[in-house]
Design an enzyme around this catalytic site. Sequence first.
Site, mmCIF file in Angstrom:
data_model
loop_
_atom_site.group_PDB
_atom_site.id
_atom_site.type_symbol
_atom_site.label_atom_id
_atom_site.label_comp_id
_atom_site.label_asym_id
_atom_site.label_seq_id
_atom_site.Cartn_x
_atom_site.Cartn_y
_atom_site.Cartn_z
ATOM 1 N N GLN A 1 -137.670 30.610 66.324
ATOM 2 C CA GLN A 1 -138.677 31.368 67.073
ATOM 3 C C GLN A 1 -138.695 30.991 68.553
ATOM 4 O OE1 GLN A 1 -141.893 30.632 63.896
ATOM 5 N NE2 GLN A 1 -142.489 32.571 64.797
ATOM 6 N N HIS B 1 -143.174 30.838 54.429
ATOM 7 C CA HIS B 1 -143.058 31.709 55.610
ATOM 8 C C HIS B 1 -142.057 31.111 56.614
ATOM 9 C CE1 HIS B 1 -144.966 34.359 58.841
ATOM 10 N NE2 HIS B 1 -144.304 33.454 59.573
ATOM 11 N N GLU B 2 -142.196 29.811 56.887
ATOM 12 C CA GLU B 2 -141.336 29.172 57.895
ATOM 13 C C GLU B 2 -139.897 29.016 57.393
ATOM 14 O OE1 GLU B 2 -142.445 29.139 60.759
ATOM 15 O OE2 GLU B 2 -144.571 29.332 60.310
ATOM 16 N N CYS C 1 -147.704 36.043 62.371
ATOM 17 C CA CYS C 1 -146.528 35.323 62.882
ATOM 18 C C CYS C 1 -146.496 35.421 64.399
ATOM 19 C CB CYS C 1 -145.269 35.979 62.284
ATOM 20 S SG CYS C 1 -143.725 35.229 62.821
ATOM 21 N N LEU C 2 -146.206 34.308 65.062
ATOM 22 C CA LEU C 2 -146.145 34.320 66.529
ATOM 23 C C LEU C 2 -145.063 35.265 67.045
ATOM 24 C CD1 LEU C 2 -146.616 30.531 67.400
ATOM 25 C CD2 LEU C 2 -148.210 32.391 67.906
ATOM 26 N N HIS D 1 -137.984 32.093 57.956
ATOM 27 C CA HIS D 1 -137.467 32.197 59.340
ATOM 28 C C HIS D 1 -136.092 31.526 59.443
ATOM 29 C CE1 HIS D 1 -140.532 33.987 61.878
ATOM 30 N NE2 HIS D 1 -141.473 33.205 61.392
ATOM 31 N N GLY E 1 -147.850 27.457 62.575
ATOM 32 C CA GLY E 1 -146.514 27.198 62.050
ATOM 33 C C GLY E 1 -145.484 27.726 63.030
HETATM 34 C C1 Y12 Z 1 -150.124 31.415 56.553
HETATM 35 C C2 Y12 Z 1 -149.369 32.494 56.877
HETATM 36 C C3 Y12 Z 1 -148.418 32.421 57.864
HETATM 37 C C4 Y12 Z 1 -148.214 31.230 58.508
HETATM 38 C C5 Y12 Z 1 -147.150 31.176 59.561
HETATM 39 C C6 Y12 Z 1 -147.628 30.726 60.897
HETATM 40 N N1 Y12 Z 1 -148.248 31.795 61.626
HETATM 41 C C7 Y12 Z 1 -148.856 31.603 62.809
HETATM 42 O O1 Y12 Z 1 -148.936 30.500 63.282
HETATM 43 C C8 Y12 Z 1 -149.368 32.798 63.515
HETATM 44 C C9 Y12 Z 1 -150.054 32.679 64.639
HETATM 45 C C10 Y12 Z 1 -150.448 33.791 65.500
HETATM 46 C C11 Y12 Z 1 -151.157 33.484 66.656
HETATM 47 C C12 Y12 Z 1 -151.495 34.492 67.557
HETATM 48 O O2 Y12 Z 1 -152.147 34.209 68.733
HETATM 49 C C13 Y12 Z 1 -153.517 34.157 68.797
HETATM 50 O O3 Y12 Z 1 -154.180 34.388 67.815
HETATM 51 C C14 Y12 Z 1 -154.103 33.791 70.100
HETATM 52 C C15 Y12 Z 1 -151.100 35.778 67.327
HETATM 53 O O4 Y12 Z 1 -151.351 36.711 68.344
HETATM 54 C C16 Y12 Z 1 -152.190 37.758 68.197
HETATM 55 O O5 Y12 Z 1 -152.774 37.973 67.166
HETATM 56 C C17 Y12 Z 1 -152.299 38.623 69.381
HETATM 57 C C18 Y12 Z 1 -150.411 36.103 66.180
HETATM 58 C C19 Y12 Z 1 -150.069 35.090 65.270
HETATM 59 C C20 Y12 Z 1 -148.972 30.145 58.197
HETATM 60 C C21 Y12 Z 1 -149.930 30.233 57.207
HETATM 61 CO CO CO Z 2 -143.515 33.393 61.539
#
Ligand code: Y12
Ligand code: CO
Length: 171
Positions: free
Chosen positions: A50, A137-138, A95-96, A141, A45
Amino acid sequence: MIRDIVIYPDKRLRKVSKDITEFDEKLHTLLNDMYETMIAKEGIGLAAIQIGIEKNILLINLADEDGKQEKEDLLEAINPKITHLEGNETYQEGCLSVPGYYEDVQRAQNITVEYFDRYGTKIVRNLEGLLAIAMQHEIDHLKGHLFIEKLSYLKRKKFEKEWKKRLKAGK
Ligand code: Y12
Ligand code: CO
C-alpha cells in the site's frame, strides 16, 4: 517518514509481494515508516504494497477497550502465513487504498497465523474477532487482492461506476 498511499485502481495493488530474508536496520526503518504512515492516515492496518513496497510485511494496530490506538498493541507481521481457518463472520471493511468506501465482507472467524517479528523470531498465534478479520484483509493485500474483490457482482459493478465518477471529478 510518512509515505504516500497507493490508491485503487493502481496496478501495484495487484502485485504479489516477496518474502523478507534480512531482518536488518533497513527492515526496521521500513516498519517504522509504515507505522508513521498508518497512524498519519488514520488506518488500523497497512500492508507494505500500500506504500508501493512489494514485500511481505503488514501492520495491525486496533483500538483497545477505551477506544485508544496504543503503540504497545501494534502487531508487526513479516512473511505471514495462515495455516488454519475456521467459521464465518461478516464485517464492514474499509481500506486506506479505497478511501471512503466501506462494505460487508465475509471471512473466517478464527485463524491460526505464523509470521516473524522484526528480529526474525517466529510467532504462531490463534486470532479471533476483528484481529482475525484485519489479518485476513492485510494478507490478501500481500497476495495482490483487495476486499472489493469479495463483493457480489452487482455491488462490485455499482462500486466501479461510483469510483470512476469520483476519479473523474478529481475527488
Ligand atoms: C477490519 C477491516 C479492515 C481492516 C483493514 C485496515 N483498514 C483501515 O485501516 C482503513 C482505514 C481507513 C481510514 C480512512 O481515513 C479516515 O477515516 C480519516 C479512510 O478514509 C475515508 O474514509 C475517507 C478509509 C479507510 C481492519 C479491520
Ligand atoms: Co486494505
